[in-house]
Design an enzyme around this catalytic site. Structure first.
Site, PDB file in Angstrom:
ATOM      1  N   GLU A   1       0.809  -1.226   0.000  1.00 24.54           N
ATOM      2  CA  GLU A   1       0.000   0.000   0.000  1.00 24.54           C
ATOM      3  C   GLU A   1       0.839   1.270   0.000  1.00 24.54           C
ATOM      4  O   GLU A   1       0.403   2.310  -0.498  1.00 24.54           O
ATOM      5  CB  GLU A   1      -0.960   0.006   1.189  1.00 24.54           C
ATOM      6  CG  GLU A   1      -2.079  -1.028   1.099  1.00 24.54           C
ATOM      7  CD  GLU A   1      -1.691  -2.393   1.670  1.00 24.54           C
ATOM      8  OE1 GLU A   1      -0.495  -2.616   1.948  1.00 24.54           O
ATOM      9  OE2 GLU A   1      -2.594  -3.230   1.843  1.00 24.54           O
TER      10      GLU A   1
ATOM     11  N   PHE B   1     -11.182  -7.309  13.938  1.00 23.46           N
ATOM     12  CA  PHE B   1     -10.131  -7.767  13.035  1.00 23.46           C
ATOM     13  C   PHE B   1      -9.836  -6.686  11.988  1.00 23.46           C
ATOM     14  O   PHE B   1     -10.752  -6.143  11.382  1.00 23.46           O
ATOM     15  CB  PHE B   1     -10.563  -9.066  12.344  1.00 23.46           C
ATOM     16  CG  PHE B   1      -9.556  -9.555  11.337  1.00 23.46           C
ATOM     17  CD1 PHE B   1      -8.293  -9.963  11.754  1.00 23.46           C
ATOM     18  CD2 PHE B   1      -9.853  -9.589   9.988  1.00 23.46           C
ATOM     19  CE1 PHE B   1      -7.354 -10.395  10.833  1.00 23.46           C
ATOM     20  CE2 PHE B   1      -8.916 -10.016   9.058  1.00 23.46           C
ATOM     21  CZ  PHE B   1      -7.659 -10.424   9.477  1.00 23.46           C
ATOM     22  N   GLN B   2      -8.577  -6.409  11.795  1.00 25.64           N
ATOM     23  CA  GLN B   2      -8.094  -5.383  10.857  1.00 25.64           C
ATOM     24  C   GLN B   2      -8.724  -4.010  11.127  1.00 25.64           C
ATOM     25  O   GLN B   2      -8.955  -3.239  10.213  1.00 25.64           O
ATOM     26  CB  GLN B   2      -8.311  -5.818   9.403  1.00 25.64           C
ATOM     27  CG  GLN B   2      -7.438  -7.025   9.041  1.00 25.64           C
ATOM     28  CD  GLN B   2      -7.276  -7.244   7.558  1.00 25.64           C
ATOM     29  OE1 GLN B   2      -8.177  -6.965   6.772  1.00 25.64           O
ATOM     30  NE2 GLN B   2      -6.128  -7.767   7.157  1.00 25.64           N
TER      31      GLN B   2
ATOM     32  N   LYS C   1     -17.477  -0.559   6.224  1.00 28.11           N
ATOM     33  CA  LYS C   1     -18.008  -1.508   5.250  1.00 28.11           C
ATOM     34  C   LYS C   1     -19.533  -1.401   5.130  1.00 28.11           C
ATOM     35  O   LYS C   1     -20.088  -1.485   4.032  1.00 28.11           O
ATOM     36  CB  LYS C   1     -17.594  -2.923   5.643  1.00 28.11           C
ATOM     37  CG  LYS C   1     -17.823  -3.938   4.543  1.00 28.11           C
ATOM     38  CD  LYS C   1     -17.205  -5.284   4.900  1.00 28.11           C
ATOM     39  CE  LYS C   1     -17.365  -6.266   3.742  1.00 28.11           C
ATOM     40  NZ  LYS C   1     -16.770  -7.575   4.058  1.00 28.11           N
TER      41      LYS C   1
ATOM     42  N   MET D   1      24.795   8.144   1.161  1.00 31.17           N
ATOM     43  CA  MET D   1      24.746   9.425   1.871  1.00 31.17           C
ATOM     44  C   MET D   1      25.022   9.232   3.355  1.00 31.17           C
ATOM     45  O   MET D   1      25.667  10.071   3.988  1.00 31.17           O
ATOM     46  CB  MET D   1      23.382  10.097   1.645  1.00 31.17           C
ATOM     47  CG  MET D   1      23.341  11.554   2.060  1.00 31.17           C
ATOM     48  SD  MET D   1      24.565  12.561   1.192  1.00 31.17           S
ATOM     49  CE  MET D   1      23.601  13.197  -0.173  1.00 31.17           C
TER      50      MET D   1
END
Lengths: 172, 595
Positions: B61, B123-124, B173, B491
């Site tokens: 993502e 959940f999630q 949802k 760097m």
């Protein structure tokens, strides 16, 4: 110290949409940048249009205060920002509930101070008293230091500009 | 906001997911970068049943946001991201922060557990609006289906207006599945949020009056002008040419003014040219437009351009007087301000002599003779600067876009790749996100299928989002990635050499993959150049390939980026290569704490 580096206390009022998270946005703006909040109050003031008013007392140099105001004005739910310290005379009030406990002599002494300083008695028991005091923050500080309370609850500063000038949303 | 228009009969039967898709279509969305999951299945189902919006499946993502940034910055449109709840949303945080720092318009749709489960540690579940509040311009949690269409349209308005930025819309949802009314963008009531675009005419006059009288003026221009659009860049070029003054660009501003123009004196800042930094130090008038006086640009603030009057044009009032106090602040859109400035200049033009700038230009030419970007290519080992130069020369006649990751290769690319047009250079400037370049290049290639898209990367940066090679393969995107491979986090190693006694704590990349085989494992083209003789043929082969190419350019390992203004130093304390090289004990303790 130059004037531009001098820290000063400012009272800033903000008109916002009353929506979830709006207070978190304002507080996050201060905490995320390490600015101080000395006092903060918030309440809905226009139910029809869903507007709340936030009163913030903060301390900073002129540039920090400018930055705070610019950042506040940038927040999407913010309608208006007004710096009452800069924009002219304002009335500032704070409310405190002050509990005093002890023997009779101590309570009588507290009652005398309260009377003299215009605090209202709102709860009275044989061994405790609660006063409601309103005034400027300095006046409350003075009252609290005189009565030596066991517990204090302060509401934070509410403020409004003196005279006919009003803080309103541009939105209909 | 509190009341929604009554649903009309024909739209009353849509689900929330269909309303979202309809709103995206009406906003002109062509591409969505995303990754599905449980909490966004209704929305994916609605996307599946239409063919106006194309969905690009990324492999992480974070990469979805960077790809959307690449799309947005190379087109000027809003980039759209779609991810699921919980880890899907938290994985976007780096991308969102990157977009916030670099002012990239993004709308990120995140799934959320149903409203009745919010707060249950479902959940999630994650507090997405809480987590993303400080890294977005604004965010929303949609709790009522009737607010859905309005919020989607408003999110696009907020993302693209004023100073652009990322906006998150968190979509439970059950809201996606509920019946929801649709309203078009025009039915959305305006909010208190109205960024100011028109500059104050009096301030513009004041600025141009100062410019007309200045003996040593300089334009200092940043990414804000690019964000204002190609027309703003044309106006900038006209104004700079009309005034005859030198111009320097920030890292984010490269391309806003043609690099091939003699009035352009290079990028400024920590790794900017000697002439740009010295001119900033010695100027008597600084005209900053769409730049934010970043610490990488200013160096030590009390030594920053001590004798100049400063004009600052910015759309964001909170950028003005934040780091540097200016004399003439102008809040406004760069395009509208440049129109006003050009007009004000033309009214004065016949009273201004260009000869007055001759001593200033003589001084600048003397600084330019220092040739601060010089490097010596000798022997067979490829100097990283050579690789960039050859790449630029090989693609000069092409329609080319360049993305980078973060580190030494990024600075060499900024110094040696020349951009004559805006929106061709995409780099993570503010946040400095390693792993930005490759997914951003994917977004650019999707927006410009026929263009040559180069990702200039490092061995450490590329590995941070290399899984996106699967995405590039799936959509047959011929992105050409050139890894300047020195086996170091270059760097970090450079700073350890300069400031930490050459103790290379964890900056050596042991066990790097064989990048050629890595490319081949994905089905892409893998190439390698280890000697200078191999460089040009490999570049040529890479440019010919019609699928993703990964080029492992093995470069001189200990090369450092010069010039350099060390942390805590001022512009006139710039270090040149290589005579000044060696132990850098001169850095102040105050400078050591700066990143």
């Amino acid at each position: 110290m130059k004037a531009s580096e001098e820290e000063r206390r400012h009272t800033i009022v903000v008109l916002v949409d009353n929506e979830p998270g709006v207070l978190a946005r304002v507080i996050g703006l201060f905490s995320g940048r390490g600015y101080n909040i000395d006092s903060l109050t918030v309440a809905e003031i226009d139910k029809v249009r869903g507007l709340s008013r936030i009163n913030i007392v903060t301390t900073g140099t002129p540039y920090v205060i400018e930055q705070i105001k610019a950042l506040l004005a940038k927040l999407v739910p913010v309608h208006k920002v007004q710096d009452l310290t800069v924009e002219g005379p304002a009335v500032e009030r704070e409310l405190a509930l002050v509990k005093v406990t002890g023997d009779r002599e101590r309570l009588v002494q507290a009652l005398r101070i309260a009377d003299f300083m215009h605090a209202r008695l709102v709860d009275s028991r044989p061994d405790s008293l609660i006063f409601e005091a309103t005034g400027t923050s300095d006046e409350l500080d003075a009252f609290i230091s005189l009565v030596e309370p066991i517990e204090v609850s302060r509401a934070g500063v509410v403020a409004i500009a003196r005279g006919p000038k009003v803080l309103t949303s541009d939105r209909a | 906001m509190s009341t929604s228009p009554a649903p009309t009969a024909d739209t009353a039967q849509l689900t929330g997911a269909q309303v979202i898709v309809k709103a995206l279509q009406e906003q002109g969305v062509e591409l969505i970068f995303g990754y599905p999951g449980g909490a966004v299945l209704p929305l994916y189902d609605a996307l599946f049943q239409q063919d106006k919006i194309r969905h690009i499946l990324v492999r992480h993502e974070q990469a979805a946001v960077h790809a959307a940034e690449g799309y947005a910055r190379s087109t000027g449109k809003v980039g759209v991201v779609l991810v699921t709840s919980g880890p899907g949303a938290t994985n976007t945080v780096t991308g969102l922060t990157d977009a916030l720092m670099d002012s990239v318009p993004i709308v990120c749709l995140t799934g959320q557990v149903p409203t009745h489960m919010i707060g249950n540690d479902a959940f999630q579940e994650a507090d997405t609006v809480g987590i993303t509040r400080p890294c977005t311009k604004h965010n929303y949690l949609v709790k009522r289906a009737e607010d859905l269409a309005r919020i989607i349209h408003e999110a696009f308005y907020v993302a693209r207006s004023g100073r652009p930025g990322p906006v998150v819309v968190d979509l439970p949802k059950n809201i996606q599945m509920a019946k929801a009314p649709y309203v078009g963008p025009s039915a959305v009531p305006p909010r208190g949020y109205h960024p100011r675009r028109e500059p104050d005419p009096a301030r513009v006059e004041e600025a141009i009056e100062l410019l007309a009288r200045a003996q040593r003026p300089i334009f200092y221009v940043g990414g804000g002008v690019i964000n204002a659009g190609p027309a703003a860049c044309v106006l900038l070029t006209e104004l700079v040419r009309a005034t005859g003054a030198p111009i320097t660009l920030t890292l984010m501003g490269l391309g806003a003014y043609p690099a091939s123009d003699p009035q352009f004196i290079g990028m400024l800042g920590m790794h900017g040219t000697y002439e740009a930094n010295m001119a900033m130090y010695e100027c008597d008038l600084m005209l900053a437009i769409g730049a934010r006086f970043d610490d990488r640009v200013t160096g030590r603030l009390d030594g920053f351009s001590p004798r100049s009057k400063k004009v600052h044009v910015d759309i964001d009032p909170s950028s003005i007087n934040k780091n540097v106090v200016v004399d003439v602040p102008i809040v406004g859109d760069a395009e509208l301000t440049l129109v006003a400035m050009l007009d004000a200049w033309r009214r004065r033009a016949n009273q201004v002599s260009r000869e007055r700038l001759e001593p200033w230009w003589r001084q600048i030419k003397a600084w330019q003779e220092v040739d601060s970007l010089r490097f010596r290519q000798n022997g067979q080992a490829i100097k990283p600067q050579t690789a960039i130069k050859r790449l630029w020369e090989a693609t000069r006649d092409r329609d080319v876009y360049v993305t980078t990751d973060v580190g030494q290769h990024q600075m060499w690319a900024a110094q040696h790749f020349k951009f004559d047009k805006p929106m061709r250079w995409l780099t993570s400037g503010g946040l400095g996100t390693m792993g930005y370049g490759f997914p951003a290049a994917i977004g650019v290639q999707l927006a410009h299928p026929k263009a040559t898209v180069l990702c200039i990367s490092g061995d450490a940066s590329f590995v941070m989002n290399m899984q996106e090679m699967s995405t590039a393969m799936q959509y047959r995107l011929p992105v050409k990635t050139f890894i300047l491979n020195n086996s170091y986090m270059g760097m970090v190693r450079q700073w350890q050499d300069f400031f930490h006694g050459s103790r290379h704590a964890e900056s050596y990349m042991d066990a790097l993959p064989d990048f050629v085989k890595l490319a081949e494992a994905f089905g892409a083209v893998g190439l390698r150049a280890s000697t200078i003789d191999e460089l040009d043929p490999v570049i040529e082969a890479a440019l010919k390939a019609d699928k993703p190419v990964l080029v492992d350019v093995v470069v001189e390992r200990m090369e450092n980026v010069y010039p350099m203004i060390p942390g805590g130093a001022a512009h006139n304390e710039i270090k040149l290569s290589p005579e000044d090289d060696g132990p850098h004990e001169a850095i102040s303790e105050e400078g050591m704490v700066l990143v």
